[in-house]
Scaffold this motif. Sequence first.
Motif, short mmCIF file in Angstrom:
data_model
loop_
_atom_site.label_atom_id
_atom_site.label_comp_id
_atom_site.label_asym_id
_atom_site.label_seq_id
_atom_site.Cartn_x
_atom_site.Cartn_y
_atom_site.Cartn_z
N TYR A 1 26.35 21.32 8.93
CA TYR A 1 27.08 21.02 7.70
C TYR A 1 26.53 19.83 6.90
O TYR A 1 26.48 19.90 5.67
CB TYR A 1 28.56 20.80 8.02
N PRO A 2 26.10 18.73 7.53
CA PRO A 2 25.56 17.63 6.72
C PRO A 2 24.33 18.01 5.90
O PRO A 2 24.07 17.43 4.85
CB PRO A 2 25.21 16.56 7.76
N ALA A 3 23.58 19.02 6.38
CA ALA A 3 22.40 19.47 5.64
C ALA A 3 22.78 20.28 4.42
O ALA A 3 21.99 20.43 3.49
CB ALA A 3 21.49 20.30 6.55
N MET A 4 24.02 20.81 4.41
CA MET A 4 24.45 21.70 3.33
C MET A 4 25.25 20.98 2.25
O MET A 4 25.41 21.51 1.16
CB MET A 4 25.28 22.85 3.89
N ASP A 5 25.76 19.78 2.57
CA ASP A 5 26.56 19.10 1.56
C ASP A 5 25.69 18.15 0.74
O ASP A 5 24.47 18.22 0.77
CB ASP A 5 27.75 18.38 2.21
N GLN B 1 21.08 15.98 4.66
CA GLN B 1 20.33 15.36 5.74
C GLN B 1 21.10 15.52 7.05
O GLN B 1 22.31 15.77 7.05
CB GLN B 1 20.06 13.89 5.48
N ILE B 2 20.38 15.41 8.15
CA ILE B 2 20.99 15.43 9.47
C ILE B 2 20.39 14.31 10.31
O ILE B 2 19.30 13.80 10.00
CB ILE B 2 20.78 16.78 10.20
N GLN B 3 21.09 13.97 11.37
CA GLN B 3 20.57 12.97 12.30
C GLN B 3 20.29 13.66 13.63
O GLN B 3 21.16 14.33 14.19
CB GLN B 3 21.58 11.84 12.50
N VAL B 4 19.07 13.52 14.11
CA VAL B 4 18.67 14.13 15.37
C VAL B 4 18.91 13.10 16.48
O VAL B 4 18.03 12.31 16.82
CB VAL B 4 17.20 14.59 15.34
N THR C 1 16.47 10.57 11.29
CA THR C 1 17.14 11.19 10.14
C THR C 1 16.17 12.15 9.46
O THR C 1 15.04 11.78 9.12
CB THR C 1 17.60 10.13 9.13
N ILE C 2 16.62 13.38 9.26
CA ILE C 2 15.82 14.41 8.59
C ILE C 2 16.43 14.67 7.22
O ILE C 2 17.61 14.98 7.10
CB ILE C 2 15.80 15.72 9.39
N GLN C 3 15.62 14.53 6.18
CA GLN C 3 16.06 14.77 4.81
C GLN C 3 15.54 16.12 4.34
O GLN C 3 14.36 16.43 4.52
CB GLN C 3 15.55 13.67 3.88
N ALA C 4 16.41 16.92 3.74
CA ALA C 4 16.00 18.24 3.26
C ALA C 4 15.15 18.12 2.01
O ALA C 4 15.48 17.38 1.08
CB ALA C 4 17.22 19.10 2.97
#
Length: 383
Positions: free
Chosen positions: A211-215, A219-222, A229-232
């Motif tokens: 969900y954080p990648a879609m809002d 981005q998401i945290q691995v 932190t991965i940024q789209a």
Amino acid sequence: MARLLVDRPADTLTIGDMARGLGHSHGAVRNAALTLVRRGEADQLGTGQPQFRANGKTAAAAQTAVISPPGTHSPRAQAATARTTAPAANTVKPGGPIRRAGGQLYHPRELADLPDVEALNRLRDADVPVLLYGPPGTGKTSLVEAAFPDLLTVAGDGDTTVGDLIGEYTQDDAGAYVFQYGPLVTAMTEGRALLIDDATLISPKVLAALYPAMDGRRQIQVKAHKGETIQAKQGFYVVAGHNPGVHGAVLTEALASRFSVQIQVGTDYDLALALRIDARVVRIARNLAHQVELGELGWAPQLRELLSYQKTEAVLGTAAALANLVGIAPIEDRDAVATAVSKIAGVKSVAPLTLGRQLSAATASAARHPPVSTAPAHRGPSR
């Protein structure tokens, strides 16, 4: 594309603006624009619905078409380049099929007065996630594959873990443990489309990692990999599939709220006829589908089953193919399916395809080697 931007140097143009100006599909225009940006031959503004404008290199790009050599870009960029330089691997022509990455043909259907693949590309341009729902075998995955050549897919089920999405540590050939990124991270870092197939079979706790990648954060945290932190990147897009009738498939409010557009996908029986599937079998499927709509039945053959019928008939014959059609139905629905087959196909009785008695050696040999006529050749009238 470059000429259009050069002719309007003061304007920032959306994909829709350029598609209308050039008379091409949104998908083709979108990929051409992104190719120019990757080459530094145009500028992109915005991350939601992107806009494009000419820069100092655009005029030169407008003079000569340049095809990027293989390996120049990421897999997504290579797919985009192929779409814009090759004759329409998946460019939509009215009524024309599209060749998917695996080589199979997809026949577009109408959606909101557009070809469905075109509609999905427009939704991707506007970063509007889509949920496709309907019975298994209706073509949900085929549609997404046809729309997005850069697609990555996660096949969801009850055992899908966060590691299956984001990644996990694996042992290499030397015995050391290295972190292997999952399809979600790959899609984000390469700006690719991601299909979560059978999303409603995945645990809500696992889906929460998506969900954080879609809002708005994108981005998401691995946490498993140093809290990285991965940024789209631009182009990252999520589409999901849902089979409402499958046991264990639950569309939670949290999941549904992430997909602003939800599209029902059913079987196109007219397409089945156009593909030369036996008209009687298509009629059987329509009849059973109507009973499903009325709540009288739980199963009806979809396009996948009709295509399988066609192949089985070509190999084993009509009687065996009809018997198999009954046999693949859920046990509780087989009697109703058998009744429909008998009535519409005009056969007295039909039962699931079943092994018979053991063949003798002579019978088996005869089946493998049909007898050849031993009658003497005609030599003409005797004299």
